[in-house]
Scaffold this active site. Structure first.
Site, mmCIF file in Angstrom:
data_model
loop_
_atom_site.group_PDB
_atom_site.id
_atom_site.type_symbol
_atom_site.label_atom_id
_atom_site.label_comp_id
_atom_site.label_asym_id
_atom_site.label_seq_id
_atom_site.Cartn_x
_atom_site.Cartn_y
_atom_site.Cartn_z
ATOM 1 N N GLY A 115 0.870 -1.167 0.000
ATOM 2 C CA GLY A 115 0.000 0.000 0.000
ATOM 3 C C GLY A 115 0.904 1.213 0.000
ATOM 4 O O GLY A 115 1.826 1.300 -0.800
ATOM 5 N N GLU A 116 0.685 2.098 0.926
ATOM 6 C CA GLU A 116 1.532 3.290 1.033
ATOM 7 C C GLU A 116 2.031 3.365 2.479
ATOM 8 O O GLU A 116 1.243 3.602 3.399
ATOM 9 C CB GLU A 116 0.712 4.523 0.633
ATOM 10 C CG GLU A 116 1.478 5.806 0.713
ATOM 11 C CD GLU A 116 2.841 5.717 0.049
ATOM 12 O OE1 GLU A 116 2.904 5.452 -1.156
ATOM 13 O OE2 GLU A 116 3.851 5.895 0.750
ATOM 14 N N SER A 117 3.337 3.133 2.630
ATOM 15 C CA SER A 117 3.877 3.007 3.985
ATOM 16 C C SER A 117 3.704 4.283 4.805
ATOM 17 O O SER A 117 3.497 4.229 6.022
ATOM 18 C CB SER A 117 5.352 2.601 3.940
ATOM 19 O OG SER A 117 6.103 3.558 3.236
ATOM 20 N N HIS A 163 4.829 -8.238 -4.129
ATOM 21 C CA HIS A 163 3.453 -8.520 -3.681
ATOM 22 C C HIS A 163 3.158 -10.003 -3.897
ATOM 23 O O HIS A 163 2.641 -10.364 -4.965
ATOM 24 C CB HIS A 163 2.461 -7.681 -4.502
ATOM 25 C CG HIS A 163 2.350 -6.265 -4.077
ATOM 26 N ND1 HIS A 163 1.283 -5.785 -3.347
ATOM 27 C CD2 HIS A 163 3.177 -5.210 -4.270
ATOM 28 C CE1 HIS A 163 1.452 -4.491 -3.120
ATOM 29 N NE2 HIS A 163 2.593 -4.123 -3.671
ATOM 30 N N GLU A 170 0.853 -11.757 -2.991
ATOM 31 C CA GLU A 170 -0.588 -12.060 -3.089
ATOM 32 C C GLU A 170 -1.122 -11.869 -4.505
ATOM 33 O O GLU A 170 -2.272 -12.197 -4.777
ATOM 34 C CB GLU A 170 -1.371 -11.193 -2.080
ATOM 35 C CG GLU A 170 -1.635 -9.753 -2.474
ATOM 36 C CD GLU A 170 -0.444 -8.819 -2.338
ATOM 37 O OE1 GLU A 170 0.698 -9.296 -2.124
ATOM 38 O OE2 GLU A 170 -0.643 -7.594 -2.495
ATOM 39 N N CYS A 217 6.073 -5.317 0.664
ATOM 40 C CA CYS A 217 6.247 -4.009 0.018
ATOM 41 C C CYS A 217 6.148 -2.882 1.059
ATOM 42 O O CYS A 217 7.081 -2.699 1.831
ATOM 43 C CB CYS A 217 5.272 -3.862 -1.142
ATOM 44 S SG CYS A 217 5.828 -2.619 -2.314
#
Ligand code: GLN
Length: 192
Positions: A48-50, A173, A175, A80
């Site tokens: 996502g966005e850390s 990723h 997943e 990620c």
């Protein structure tokens, strides 16, 4: 297998992780509160966005409880943005971004640069008998690997999958590849 696997669900790619883990037989819950965090036996921190996840951890009063659980050895998989959050040093982050320091790695956010922002690679993973098709999306580059960290996969001599103690992190990723072997390997590692 841990009794309940939490998937941190503040932002980012949490839903597919939960689906894969459920398919592998793990009971999963989405974690959005400190109470939910306290109830899990293992945790996935998704991509996502850390910077956003860091801010939302703080806002939801989960940052310190998460640090405490990590200190106690909570098994965790960070992918990620999750890798970035769990690292000990972050370059090109925001000044107010928290590094949880759960694994001794130095990472650079978006380190592969704009031109190769996102890419895919077939990587050899220690313990898997055939390559894993890994999807990298604005992935972090691992710049330094601590002595206690075991590197499980590399791309161009840079670590992209690492483990240390109860912590496993992937720059990609896992997943998104229609291949559950990284999740399966993680569950095996933490269940054993
Ligand atoms: N670049 C993102 C960050 O800084 C990570 C991207 C991802 O998780 N796919 O958190």
């Amino acid at each position: 297998m841990p009794a309940t696997v939490g998937v941190l669900a503040l932002q980012g790619a949490f839903a597919v992780h939960a689906a894969i883990l459920e398919n592998l037989g793990a009971a999963t819950i989405e974690v959005r509160t400190a109470e939910q965090l306290a109830s899990v036996d293992a945790l996935v921190i998704p991509g996502g966005e850390s910077t956003t996840i860091s801010m939302l951890l703080e806002r939801s009063a989960m940052l310190e409880p998460l640090r405490a659980r990590l200190d106690e050895g909570l098994p965790v998989l960070g992918t990620c943005a999750g890798m970035i959050l769990l690292a000990s040093e972050i370059s090109d982050g925001r000044d107010d971004q928290h590094a949880l320091g759960a694994i001794d790695l130095a990472v650079t956010r978006n380190g592969y640069g704009r031109q190769i922002d996102s890419f895919e690679a077939d990587i050899d993973v220690a313990g898997l008998d055939a390559p894993f098709h890994a999807v990298f999306i604005r992935a972090p580059v691992v710049e330094r690997v601590g002595n206690a960290v075991e590197v499980l996969a590399e791309v161009d001599d840079q670590a992209v999958l690492c483990t240390s103690g109860s912590v496993t992190v992937a720059a990609f990723h896992p997943e998104l590849s229609d291949d559950d072997r990284i999740h399966r390997q993680w569950l095996d590692r933490i269940g054993g």
